[in-house]
Design a protein around this motif. Structure first.
Motif, PDB file in Angstrom:
ATOM      1  N   ARG A 229       2.572  43.375  55.937  1.00 16.06           N
ATOM      2  CA  ARG A 229       1.554  42.625  55.210  1.00 16.06           C
ATOM      3  C   ARG A 229       2.234  41.536  54.391  1.00 16.06           C
ATOM      4  N   TRP A 230       1.594  40.371  54.353  1.00 18.46           N
ATOM      5  CA  TRP A 230       2.199  39.227  53.670  1.00 18.46           C
ATOM      6  C   TRP A 230       1.128  38.427  52.943  1.00 18.46           C
ATOM      7  N   THR A 231       1.349  38.234  51.649  1.00 21.28           N
ATOM      8  CA  THR A 231       0.515  37.339  50.845  1.00 21.28           C
ATOM      9  C   THR A 231       1.415  36.263  50.282  1.00 21.28           C
ATOM     10  N   ASP A 232       1.157  35.013  50.674  1.00 18.32           N
ATOM     11  CA  ASP A 232       2.000  33.884  50.253  1.00 18.32           C
ATOM     12  C   ASP A 232       1.439  33.271  48.972  1.00 18.32           C
ATOM     13  N   ARG A 233       2.320  32.750  48.148  1.00 18.20           N
ATOM     14  CA  ARG A 233       1.885  32.190  46.862  1.00 18.20           C
ATOM     15  C   ARG A 233       1.003  30.960  47.041  1.00 18.20           C
ATOM     16  N   ASP A 234       1.163  30.239  48.155  1.00 17.79           N
ATOM     17  CA  ASP A 234       0.344  29.048  48.403  1.00 17.79           C
ATOM     18  C   ASP A 234      -0.756  29.304  49.439  1.00 17.79           C
ATOM     19  N   LEU A 235      -0.412  30.014  50.513  1.00 21.10           N
ATOM     20  CA  LEU A 235      -1.354  30.230  51.607  1.00 21.10           C
ATOM     21  C   LEU A 235      -2.303  31.389  51.329  1.00 21.10           C
TER      22      LEU A 235
END
Length: 449
Positions: A229-235
């Motif tokens: 799982r990945w949550t990007d600071r911009d996306l």
């Protein structure tokens, strides 16, 4: 002068050798670029449209493998002759890669027109090729772009055609795609995601989440599957259905996988020792024969018992390079890991692979589970899979179980293991540990949510 005569003249004139493909006598990449450069210059004041296309032969490598390099070269020469014969006097065809050709149509002005012409080329190339006493058949995928503005460069046009070709090949063999603005935006988004993902992997920002796998009879948790799982600071949150394919295509999957496995095994050390950790390998990792050693190195570093690790591979991954996959499977088995065949029934491998690789576990794809209550063919397929696994002494887990009816039917058929939203959604390491503490203190009725 026709293109065929031009190509013969090029091949016979030493001054033009640097612009000529020596195998086919067609122009090469430099010849194509020169032609497009000149056409853009000629139309600078009045930018009338023209078309550029890239044609890639589908499945050419197996021909070289089956019939030999000489036969492959002969087929490429025949392809060149067919394409050259199909060009009108104003058009140009060139060989720009091992099995890739390009064409330039100065007098084609619309998407419909270039689509029709390229479909005709694919049809011409689909006729059989005689190789001694045998024949071979080919298909081709084509990506096209149109020149509309004097601001466009040769490189830009070819890049657009390359992007269209990529989309054509992803949609299956024998496809034709003409570049659109939407593709450009999609390509830019993929690039943004790729760059952000590289940074996230380097910074260790991709996290493992864990979905429970249960015993269908007792409903007790027996292990967890690891999911990235990945949550990007911009996306923001980026779906794994989006970033995993990009990681595979852009060569990021190995470091991404190693990061997630390291974090997952560190978290799983705090679980009760009877629980296993399931981890997926991508098809590209099964081609890299260092994969087994990389996994062993991570397990040694984190102190996780390899006997608690189950490695999931897919049928498609096995087909990519069976010899390499077999070496990796053997490396993992030597350290005590178990091997599971994921998404069974949706790939391309034969049933013989089950015997050759001697899997410990098989996972029934969610596509069959989702329709088990109202689709007789799905029910019969699941029954057949379960009977086969019993005969092969393989464990079975059914994926994608979302309601009690599905779980009860699978249990009735004799399926021992289950996984799906009915038993819990993927959760991070902290929530998973909390779930385990709660279920150890009380009967297992709670789900991870």
């Amino acid at each position: 002068m026709s293109n065929r005569i031009q190509n013969r003249a090029m091949a016979s004139n030493p001054a033009d050798l640097e612009f000529t493909d020596p195998l086919t006598g067609l122009g090469n990449h430099r010849r194509l670029q020169d032609k497009i450069d000149r056409l853009i210059s000629e139309r600078a004041d009045d930018p009338a449209p023209f078309a550029v296309g890239l044609l890639d032969l589908d499945g050419f490598k197996p021909i070289n493998d089956l019939f030999g390099r000489a036969a492959g070269d002969f087929i490429l020469q025949q392809v060149a002759l067919r394409l050259n014969a199909a060009m009108d006097d104003s058009a140009t065809v060139a060989r720009v890669g091992a099995d890739e050709f390009a064409f330039l149509y100065p007098m084609v002005f619309s998407e419909d027109a270039i689509s029709q012409k390229t479909r005709m080329l694919i049809e011409i190339l689909s006729a059989p090729y005689d190789i001694g006493e045998r024949t071979a058949r080919l298909s081709a995928s084509v990506g096209c772009s149109l020149f509309y503005s004097g601001d466009e460069t040769t490189a830009h046009l070819l890049n657009k055609a390359e992007t269209a070709l990529y989309h054509a090949k992803r949609s299956g063999r024998g496809g034709v795609v003409v570049y659109t603005r939407e593709m450009e935006e999609a390509a830019k988004r993929v690039t943004r995601i790729e760059q952000a993902l590289r940074r996230a992997v380097s910074a260790g920002e991709v996290e493992p989440h864990f979905q429970p796998i249960v015993d269908l009879v007792s409903r007790k948790t027996i292990g967890f599957e690891t999911l990235a799982r990945w949550t990007d600071r911009d996306l923001g949150f980026v779906s794994p259905a989006t970033f995993i394919p990009i990681a595979e295509e852009r060569g990021i999957i190995a470091p991404l996988s190693q990061l997630v496995l390291r974090k997952a095994t560190e978290a799983a050390r705090a679980w009760p020792e009877h629980l296993f950790l399931s981890f997926n390998l991508s098809p590209s990792q099964l081609v890299d024969q260092n994969t087994g050693l990389q996994i062993l190195s991570i397990l040694n570093r984190t102190g996780f018992d390899p006997r608690r690790l189950e490695v999931e591979i897919t049928e498609t991954g096995l087909m990519t390079d069976p010899a390499s996959a077999e070496k990796i499977v053997n490396d993992l088995r030597r350290i005590g890991a178990r091997i599971s065949l994921d998404d069974f029934g949706t790939g391309q491998s034969s049933l013989g692979r089950l015997r050759e690789f001697n899997f410990d576990k098989l996972k029934i794809d969610r596509a069959f589970v989702s329709s088990i209550l109202d689709d007789k063919p799905s029910e019969h397929i699941i029954r057949a899979i379960l009977a086969m696994c019993e005969g092969l002494n393989m464990d079975v887990v059914a994926e994608g179980i979302e309601d009690e009816g599905q779980a009860a039917r699978l249990e009735q058929f004799g399926c021992a293991g289950g996984q799906g939203f009915l038993f819990g959604r993927p959760s991070n390491a902290e929530a998973t540990l909390g779930y385990l503490r709660n279920t150890l203190r009380a009967p297992q009725t709670a789900n991870i949510s």
